[in-house]
Design a protein around this motif. Sequence first.
Motif, PDB file in Angstrom:
ATOM      1  N   GLY A  49     -43.833 -21.012 -35.851  1.00 10.24           N
ATOM      2  CA  GLY A  49     -44.083 -21.404 -37.217  1.00 10.24           C
ATOM      3  C   GLY A  49     -43.305 -20.623 -38.249  1.00 10.24           C
ATOM      4  N   THR A  50     -42.303 -19.850 -37.860  1.00  8.06           N
ATOM      5  CA  THR A  50     -41.568 -19.031 -38.814  1.00  8.06           C
ATOM      6  C   THR A  50     -40.247 -19.651 -39.237  1.00  8.06           C
ATOM      7  OG1 THR A  50     -40.550 -17.812 -36.987  1.00  8.06           O
ATOM      8  CG2 THR A  50     -42.584 -16.915 -37.921  1.00  8.06           C
ATOM      9  N   ASP A  51     -39.715 -20.588 -38.457  1.00  2.80           N
ATOM     10  CA  ASP A  51     -38.427 -21.210 -38.763  1.00  2.80           C
ATOM     11  C   ASP A  51     -38.606 -22.713 -38.942  1.00  2.80           C
ATOM     12  OD1 ASP A  51     -37.329 -18.706 -38.441  1.00  2.80           O
ATOM     13  OD2 ASP A  51     -36.813 -19.058 -36.334  1.00  2.80           O
ATOM     14  N   LEU A  52     -37.769 -23.281 -39.808  1.00  2.00           N
ATOM     15  CA  LEU A  52     -37.811 -24.708 -40.110  1.00  2.00           C
ATOM     16  C   LEU A  52     -36.533 -25.373 -39.623  1.00  2.00           C
ATOM     17  CD1 LEU A  52     -38.999 -27.205 -41.640  1.00  2.00           C
ATOM     18  CD2 LEU A  52     -37.792 -26.358 -43.664  1.00  2.00           C
ATOM     19  N   TYR A  53     -36.682 -26.491 -38.897  1.00  4.15           N
ATOM     20  CA  TYR A  53     -35.538 -27.278 -38.425  1.00  4.15           C
ATOM     21  C   TYR A  53     -35.488 -28.582 -39.214  1.00  4.15           C
ATOM     22  CZ  TYR A  53     -34.608 -24.243 -34.421  1.00  4.15           C
ATOM     23  OH  TYR A  53     -34.269 -23.177 -33.620  1.00  4.15           O
ATOM     24  N   LEU A  54     -34.318 -28.875 -39.748  1.00  2.43           N
ATOM     25  CA  LEU A  54     -34.079 -30.129 -40.461  1.00  2.43           C
ATOM     26  C   LEU A  54     -33.049 -30.938 -39.688  1.00  2.43           C
ATOM     27  CD1 LEU A  54     -33.805 -28.809 -44.134  1.00  2.43           C
ATOM     28  CD2 LEU A  54     -35.707 -30.093 -43.152  1.00  2.43           C
ATOM     29  N   THR A  55     -33.391 -32.166 -39.376  1.00  4.52           N
ATOM     30  CA  THR A  55     -32.457 -33.101 -38.751  1.00  4.52           C
ATOM     31  C   THR A  55     -32.136 -34.172 -39.773  1.00  4.52           C
ATOM     32  OG1 THR A  55     -33.420 -32.695 -36.554  1.00  4.52           O
ATOM     33  CG2 THR A  55     -32.072 -34.667 -36.822  1.00  4.52           C
ATOM     34  N   LEU A  56     -30.896 -34.149 -40.294  1.00  2.00           N
ATOM     35  CA  LEU A  56     -30.484 -35.045 -41.363  1.00  2.00           C
ATOM     36  C   LEU A  56     -29.572 -36.135 -40.799  1.00  2.00           C
ATOM     37  CD1 LEU A  56     -29.631 -32.346 -44.066  1.00  2.00           C
ATOM     38  CD2 LEU A  56     -31.812 -33.497 -43.643  1.00  2.00           C
ATOM     39  N   LEU A  57     -29.710 -37.348 -41.327  1.00  2.00           N
ATOM     40  CA  LEU A  57     -28.965 -38.505 -40.829  1.00  2.00           C
ATOM     41  C   LEU A  57     -28.171 -39.138 -41.959  1.00  2.00           C
ATOM     42  CD1 LEU A  57     -31.830 -40.155 -38.701  1.00  2.00           C
ATOM     43  CD2 LEU A  57     -30.057 -38.552 -37.920  1.00  2.00           C
ATOM     44  N   ASP A  58     -26.905 -39.510 -41.627  1.00  2.50           N
ATOM     45  CA  ASP A  58     -26.051 -40.304 -42.523  1.00  2.50           C
ATOM     46  C   ASP A  58     -25.937 -39.661 -43.906  1.00  2.50           C
ATOM     47  OD1 ASP A  58     -25.785 -42.175 -40.493  1.00  2.50           O
ATOM     48  OD2 ASP A  58     -27.584 -43.268 -41.130  1.00  2.50           O
ATOM     49  N   GLY A  59     -25.131 -38.602 -43.968  1.00  3.95           N
ATOM     50  CA  GLY A  59     -24.973 -37.921 -45.243  1.00  3.95           C
ATOM     51  C   GLY A  59     -23.621 -37.248 -45.360  1.00  3.95           C
ATOM     52  N   GLU A  60     -23.502 -36.333 -46.311  1.00  6.27           N
ATOM     53  CA  GLU A  60     -22.253 -35.623 -46.547  1.00  6.27           C
ATOM     54  C   GLU A  60     -22.547 -34.219 -47.024  1.00  6.27           C
ATOM     55  OE1 GLU A  60     -20.858 -36.657 -50.981  1.00  6.27           O
ATOM     56  OE2 GLU A  60     -20.812 -38.401 -49.609  1.00  6.27           O
ATOM     57  N   ILE A  61     -21.539 -33.358 -46.859  1.00  9.88           N
ATOM     58  CA  ILE A  61     -21.630 -31.958 -47.285  1.00  9.88           C
ATOM     59  C   ILE A  61     -20.511 -31.696 -48.275  1.00  9.88           C
ATOM     60  CG2 ILE A  61     -21.591 -29.545 -46.544  1.00  9.88           C
ATOM     61  CD1 ILE A  61     -22.415 -30.475 -43.764  1.00  9.88           C
ATOM     62  N   GLU A  62     -20.853 -31.220 -49.455  1.00  8.88           N
ATOM     63  CA  GLU A  62     -19.879 -30.868 -50.478  1.00  8.88           C
ATOM     64  C   GLU A  62     -19.881 -29.350 -50.622  1.00  8.88           C
ATOM     65  OE1 GLU A  62     -21.105 -32.940 -53.919  1.00  8.88           O
ATOM     66  OE2 GLU A  62     -20.634 -34.937 -53.103  1.00  8.88           O
TER      67      GLU A  62
END
Length: 505
Positions: A207-220
């Motif tokens: 419960g100390t770390d958060l995982y994000l799985t992101l779909l169809d996007g971009e990084i600026e």
Amino acid sequence: MARPTVRILSRYILRQHLQPLGFALAALTCAMLVNQVAKQFGNLVGKGLPWGVILEVFVLTIPFIVAMTLPMAVLVAVLYAFSHLAADNEVTAMKASGVSIGRLLAPVLGGATLVGVIALLWNDQLLPRSNHVLRTLLVDIQRKKPTFQLKEQVINEVVPGQFFLRAARIDPASNKLKDVTIYDLEDAERRRIITADSGRMAYTPGGTDLYLTLLDGEIEEVKRAEPSQFNRTFYGTNRIKVVGVGNTFEKTLEDTYRGDREMTICAMAQVVAQADQDAQRARRDAHDAVVADLRRLIRLAPYAPAATTTPATQPITTEGDPLRIAAAAPPGLYCRALTTLARWVLPADAQAAAARPAQVPSPPTILTPGATAAVEQRVRAARQRAAIYEVEIQKKLAISAACVIFAVLGVPLAIRYPRGGVGLVIGTSLAVFSVYYVGLIGGEELGDRLVVSPFMAMWTPNLIFAAVGLALLWVVRREGGSAHGGDWDDLKHALLGWLPRRRRA
């Protein structure tokens, strides 16, 4: 032959107060508790806390609520009981039998004094402990950051100053996100903005770390060293790990810090004594510095102040139980009585540890022309520290004494206006409570700022209502005879009847 009759009358009057007192205490406490639940329930449930923790928060608020409602319940009970006695002409019958107003007031004052003693012990012993546990629990709750705390259409600070997340839609059941924007400021040399059409959140087993799985996007991405270069990366799936979010709830097992509302009267009295010693030490240091400078100017031997010791006391600390702290050097009869009780209850080693005096070396002398420049600041800081605790001490005593003051105020009001009924009880109670507690809040602020003395800051509402109650008793005693009228029109005429006469004058 009169003594049994007197006892029967006293018991009868007190019995008339028991049911209204219990009902008023329960009703007022429940009303204020429901108000607290309505304010805090949504925030606590939204943090994903165990139901036992949520229940514990509200249970720990009950001692504070009871401390405020107990004097209020005394006033409601006195008004209700005596208004019924007067409306049923029982007060008239007692007067016709030779029973004075003072005799009717005596058992009420005795019962109110008993309630006041209970309130004092409640406010001094139970309330500080519950406040301490509640504060520690609320701090532990604030450290927990579950997914349910994230709000839609708002930039949420996931990691303070480093990681921010905004989502148009958040599904708490499945942890799915829609239309996600992330501002990553973790690296001071670069700035990243990550967008995604959708995504999902998950926590590690700890419960100390958060995982994000992101779909169809971009990084600026923009680097500070090369502001003219702008990188834009498109992706189908992007996995991000945010370390140190801390979604687990952990209780603090031991918190040694205690504020003024988490200490007993005896512990606060020791803090006040310590502050007074600090103020005296500041003045002594200034005196020593001036003497040393004068002796140096006239070429005398250097001045060497003698070391001092504290008189059989130890430096004040807020660590440990306040009752153990109070056992160190009890100031006053009340604290000495508690210390005697503590010797019977606490282990012998704790008593011995608390009773050891401590040596306080004298501070070094400052041999400079401006040595006295900061003396007044040191003295004022010590006085202000003492005032905060003195105000809290006087508040505990004043609220407990309010039980007796409200009894003195309620008896003549109920006898003078017997047909007021429940309206008189509710209206008078609300008016008195509002004025009294506004006076306490304002007085506490003035006392903490050293505008008025702590005693006057906390006892002024009591003194005002005591004067009003005694004046009403004098009026009711002079009227004698039977109770005459006494509905809301009479009360309105008593309060506002002077206005037409003043206009005509």
